[in-house]
Design an enzyme around this catalytic site. Structure first.
Site, short mmCIF file in Angstrom:
data_model
loop_
_atom_site.label_atom_id
_atom_site.label_comp_id
_atom_site.label_asym_id
_atom_site.label_seq_id
_atom_site.Cartn_x
_atom_site.Cartn_y
_atom_site.Cartn_z
N ASP A 177 0.84 -1.19 0.00
CA ASP A 177 0.00 0.00 0.00
C ASP A 177 0.88 1.24 0.00
O ASP A 177 2.08 1.15 0.07
CB ASP A 177 -0.96 0.00 1.18
CG ASP A 177 -0.25 0.17 2.52
OD1 ASP A 177 0.93 0.59 2.54
OD2 ASP A 177 -0.85 -0.12 3.54
N LYS A 178 0.26 2.38 -0.09
CA LYS A 178 1.00 3.64 -0.13
C LYS A 178 0.64 4.53 1.07
O LYS A 178 0.90 5.70 1.05
CB LYS A 178 0.69 4.39 -1.42
CG LYS A 178 1.00 3.65 -2.70
CD LYS A 178 2.45 3.68 -3.04
CE LYS A 178 2.78 4.99 -3.67
NZ LYS A 178 4.12 5.18 -4.01
#
Length: 84
Positions: free
Chosen positions: A42-43
């Site tokens: 994820d970011k």
């Protein structure tokens, strides 16, 4: 000779990844990634802070897998000593 071949191959792969702006800090990590069937990322920073929240209804699965199986894989891969 095989360890040398592996190191050279991994180094060449790291060079190719660097051309695509990927940061490779450990060649052994590339070998581990190459053997993966599923990669979760994820970011949002949860991977670096070890605080992960899963929304079951938002889980996407590849054909042949269920959301329940994905949650089981996550549980098996987590490290209870690292609060992940």
């Amino acid at each position: 000779a095989l360890p040398v071949v592996m190191q050279v191959t991994l180094a060449l792969g790291a060079g190719e990844m660097a051309k695509q702006q990927a940061i490779v800090t450990h060649l052994t990590a590339m070998q581990e990634i190459a053997s993966m069937n599923v990669l979760c990322s994820d970011k949002t920073g949860t991977l670096t802070t070890a605080k992960i929240q899963v929304f079951f209804d938002k889980i996407w699965t590849a054909p042949g897998y269920t959301k329940e199986e994905i949650m089981e894989f996550c549980a098996l891969a987590s490290n209870p000593h690292a609060t992940d």
